[in-house]
Design a protein around this motif. Structure first.
Motif, PDB file in Angstrom:
ATOM      1  N   THR A  90       0.827  -1.213   0.000  1.00 21.54           N
ATOM      2  CA  THR A  90       0.000   0.000   0.000  1.00 21.54           C
ATOM      3  C   THR A  90       0.862   1.263   0.000  1.00 21.54           C
ATOM      4  O   THR A  90       0.537   2.253  -0.652  1.00 21.54           O
ATOM      5  CB  THR A  90      -0.910   0.006   1.254  1.00 21.54           C
ATOM      6  N   HIS A  91       1.966   1.233   0.725  1.00 22.27           N
ATOM      7  CA  HIS A  91       2.759   2.461   0.892  1.00 22.27           C
ATOM      8  C   HIS A  91       3.897   2.603  -0.111  1.00 22.27           C
ATOM      9  O   HIS A  91       4.708   3.525   0.032  1.00 22.27           O
ATOM     10  CB  HIS A  91       3.275   2.545   2.343  1.00 22.27           C
ATOM     11  N   GLU A 113      -7.252  -8.165   3.409  1.00 21.29           N
ATOM     12  CA  GLU A 113      -8.333  -7.203   3.112  1.00 21.29           C
ATOM     13  C   GLU A 113      -9.064  -6.814   4.400  1.00 21.29           C
ATOM     14  O   GLU A 113      -9.388  -5.643   4.605  1.00 21.29           O
ATOM     15  CB  GLU A 113      -9.306  -7.794   2.082  1.00 21.29           C
ATOM     16  N   HIS A 117      -5.988  -3.785   3.771  1.00 24.10           N
ATOM     17  CA  HIS A 117      -5.195  -3.691   2.533  1.00 24.10           C
ATOM     18  C   HIS A 117      -6.119  -3.633   1.313  1.00 24.10           C
ATOM     19  O   HIS A 117      -7.123  -4.343   1.257  1.00 24.10           O
ATOM     20  CB  HIS A 117      -4.270  -4.906   2.394  1.00 24.10           C
ATOM     21  N   THR A 118      -5.760  -2.794   0.370  1.00 23.67           N
ATOM     22  CA  THR A 118      -6.537  -2.707  -0.864  1.00 23.67           C
ATOM     23  C   THR A 118      -5.641  -3.174  -2.005  1.00 23.67           C
ATOM     24  O   THR A 118      -4.487  -2.751  -2.103  1.00 23.67           O
ATOM     25  CB  THR A 118      -6.941  -1.248  -1.144  1.00 23.67           C
ATOM     26  N   THR A 120      -4.807  -3.711  -6.115  1.00 22.34           N
ATOM     27  CA  THR A 120      -5.092  -3.047  -7.389  1.00 22.34           C
ATOM     28  C   THR A 120      -5.318  -4.061  -8.506  1.00 22.34           C
ATOM     29  O   THR A 120      -5.963  -3.758  -9.497  1.00 22.34           O
ATOM     30  CB  THR A 120      -3.919  -2.133  -7.797  1.00 22.34           C
ATOM     31  N   HIS A 130       1.937  -7.403  -0.199  1.00 20.68           N
ATOM     32  CA  HIS A 130       1.162  -6.858   0.931  1.00 20.68           C
ATOM     33  C   HIS A 130       1.435  -7.646   2.216  1.00 20.68           C
ATOM     34  O   HIS A 130       1.438  -7.067   3.304  1.00 20.68           O
ATOM     35  CB  HIS A 130      -0.334  -6.874   0.603  1.00 20.68           C
TER      36      HIS A 130
END
Ligand code: F6R
Length: 611
Positions: A90-91, A113, A117-118, A120, A130
């Motif tokens: 994510t970052h 999730e 966490h998202t 893509t 992740h």
């Protein structure tokens, strides 16, 4: 499947990576990307080939002397920009490239999730990125340890390389089931899926083993197990050179590799076929010949073209050594109720030495006590290292995705193994041995003779470029050649083709024959010649278009066929080595006429390291 390159040194990493990815493109070519460390973490990725990545890179003008790159063969998630590697968390503090499959990615993804966490894209690799991020951010361990922990949690296979923007001098790499090697240069170090991206800079390499992890900087490398045991690794010297992995004036690698076969078959026999002494010497089998010869049966396991050479091996071992042989698709064998034990010998055949199913069959056979011998092309590959003993084919790097010179080299090795076993078991007479030794010695010259004039083959290719279907028929040693001819046509020209034992035709496929159906008949073996001539008559009676591959003396075949491609006469059991050459060329020219991408056919990859 999928190619990884990484670089840490004094050069612009993007140049090394792009060149390296081009050399690895045979492993996958549906998307490509790279990550470079400079003041930031620079990510460039795109759907398409390495050429598209290079175009994009030109616009970005990326800088940095440490970086990683990837060329993808999609397993999870369609080929598009988002699913292309590298992937980040994510970052976006680090970037990861991956070869292999994380099998429990779905469970991990759902768990992540829930933790916010998202994602893509749809790849298993993004899930791994992740997971590493989650472990790192939620504990007080450093990034390297977070990678270790994440790898201990995932199931499946991986070869990975990771760069982190707060550690701009280093690459973390690890492997389980997907090959990775470290190139050891002078003030520069590399990581790659195979040696081809590295060879231009150094001949020294270190092979990573399963569950090993390493840190690479421009000053060196350190290798440990995932459980933190520091390792001292052997540095190997590569025997290949740059010329071998370039096209050498040919329009395609496939054509170059077809034309190399006069040499590669000779290289494969060098020092092994001792003509003056009428014997075979296979140093790689020293100490294992008795066990091979005493085997209750030999089980040959392989995939694709290598499986076809295994089928030729079955005929050879039974005729020359009188040892019962079964040939198994490695992918089927691994999940069967395996009745194999220490009385059996398994021979695994693999050009790449990395095919996941073949490796799994090898491990299963070993676990059950069988002796496992290997026939591999890539020196130092996983299969070559894990077998008890074996014989390299020495065909040199095969880059074209469609296998050609590896097939003839594998059949050459199988012939020599069967002859050696036949002599050892005293079932192969002096006279036949002498004849075969002489004939084998002459195979390279006969291959060159076929390649000297290919105009007849090109003419047939022009004639049938747009045929929607092909049938390939052969008997005995040349039944596997019929299968191989059909496979070559399917994979590079996308024409539907089937290979059949010629006599099986009347049990079904004969219904397909009409005036539009090209039927390639391999009629190069004497002892079944009369029968094959009858099969040709049957096709002709139904107006099929007959393309025959026949030995020079077979006038009845030449008379019946609409097109006759003749090959030099040779002992029956060696005829596959010659008969396959016109079939390779036929599929090559048809594919070129159809404007297909010969070296990189759609949906395929050279080295199938996933199940
Ligand atoms: C066909 C082809 C494949 C391979 C198969 C096994 O032209 O290349 O069918 O033969 O994927 O690969 P290796 O021999 O590397 O185990």
């Amino acid at each position: 499947m999928c190619g990884i390159v990484g670089y840490a040194g004094g050069r612009q990493a993007s140049e090394v990576i792009l060149k390296g990815l081009q050399r690895l493109e045979y492993r996958g070519y549906d998307s490509a990307g790279m990550a470079l460390l400079n003041d930031d973490l620079e990510l460039i990725k795109v759907r398409g080939k390495v050429r598209d990545l290079a175009d994009l890179a030109e616009k970005h003008d990326p800088h940095g002397t440490v970086g990683i790159g990837h060329t993808r063969w999609a397993t999870h998630g369609e080929p598009n920009d988002v699913n292309a590697h590298p992937h980040t968390g994510t970052h976006r503090q680090f970037a990861l490239v991956h070869n292999g499959i994380i099998e429990n990615y779905n469970v991990i993804r759902q768990d992540l999730e829930k933790k916010g966490h998202t994602f893509t894209g749809e790849t298993d690799t993004e899930v791994l990125a992740h997971l590493i991020e989650e472990i790192h951010e939620m504990s007080d361990i450093d990034f390297y340890q977070a990678v270790q922990q994440a790898l201990l949690q995932v199931e499946g296979t991986y070869g990975i390389a990771i760069v982190h923007k707060y550690h701009p001098d280093r690459i973390i790499v690890a492997r389980k089931g997907s090959p990775l090697l470290i190139g050891v240069g002078d003030g520069e170090y590399f990581v790659a899926s195979d040696a081809s991206p590295v060879i231009e800079y150094t001949h020294k390499v270190v092979y990573l083993e399963d569950e090993e992890i390493a840190v690479i900087t421009r000053d060196g490398y350190e290798v440990s197990t995932l459980k933190n045991v520091r390792l001292t690794k052997e540095v190997h010297e590569l025997a290949m050179n740059l010329e071998q992995i370039e096209k050498g004036g040919f329009p395609h690698f496939m054509l170059k590799e077809i034309f190399e076969q006069g040499d590669t078959i000779g290289d494969c026999m060098r020092g092994r076929l001792i003509v003056d002494e009428n014997r075979i010497q296979l140093g790689g089998l020293d100490g294992y010949v008795d066990r091979l010869c005493d085997a209750r049966r030999v089980i040959i396991a392989a995939c694709g073209t290598s499986w076809h050479s295994g089928l030729v091996g079955e005929y050879l071992f039974e005729y020359l050594a009188r040892i019962p042989v079964e040939v198994e698709y490695a992918s089927e064998f691994r999940y069967r109720e395996q009745l194999i034990d220490e009385q059996d010998v398994m021979i695994v055949i693999s050009q790449s030495g990395e095919t996941a199913d073949t490796l799994a069959a090898l491990r299963e056979a070993k676990r059950r006590g069988a002796l496992v011998l290997g026939i591999c092309n890539v020196v130092g590959s996983t299969i070559a290292r894990e077998t008890d003993a074996g014989v390299y084919t020495h065909a040199g790097p095969e880059i074209g995705v469609a296998s050609t010179k590896a097939f003839t080299a594998q059949v050459t090795v199988l012939t020599m193994m069967a002859m050696l076993a036949g002599r050892h078991r005293k079932v192969l007479s002096d006279e036949l041995m002498r004849e075969l030794v002489r004939e084998l010695r002459d195979v390279p010259a006969r291959v060159r003779a076929i390649l000297e004039d290919t105009s007849g083959i090109e003419k047939v290719a022009r004639m049938f470029t747009y045929a929607p279907n092909f049938l390939y028929l052969g008997r005995s040693y040349n039944f596997p050649v019929a299968l191989e001819g059909a496979l070559k046509l399917k994979e590079i020209s996308y024409i539907h083709a089937e290979g059949y034992p010629a006599a099986e035709m009347k049990h079904g496929p004969i219904a397909l024959i009409d005036e539009h159906m090209p039927v390639v008949v391999i009629a190069a073996t004497d002892h079944t010649n009369e029968k094959v001539v009858s099969n040709i008559e049957e096709v002709k009676a139904r107006k099929g278009r007959i393309i025959a591959i026949s030995s020079n003396g077979q006038s009845d075949v030449a008379r019946l066929a609409e097109f006759n491609l003749s090959i030099p006469e040779i002992h029956d059991c060696l005829s596959p080595l010659l008969a396959v050459i016109p079939l390779q060329l036929l599929s090559y020219h048809i594919a070129v006429n159809r404007k297909c991408h010969v070296d990189q056919p759609r949906n395929l990859a050279k080295s199938v390291t996933v199940e």
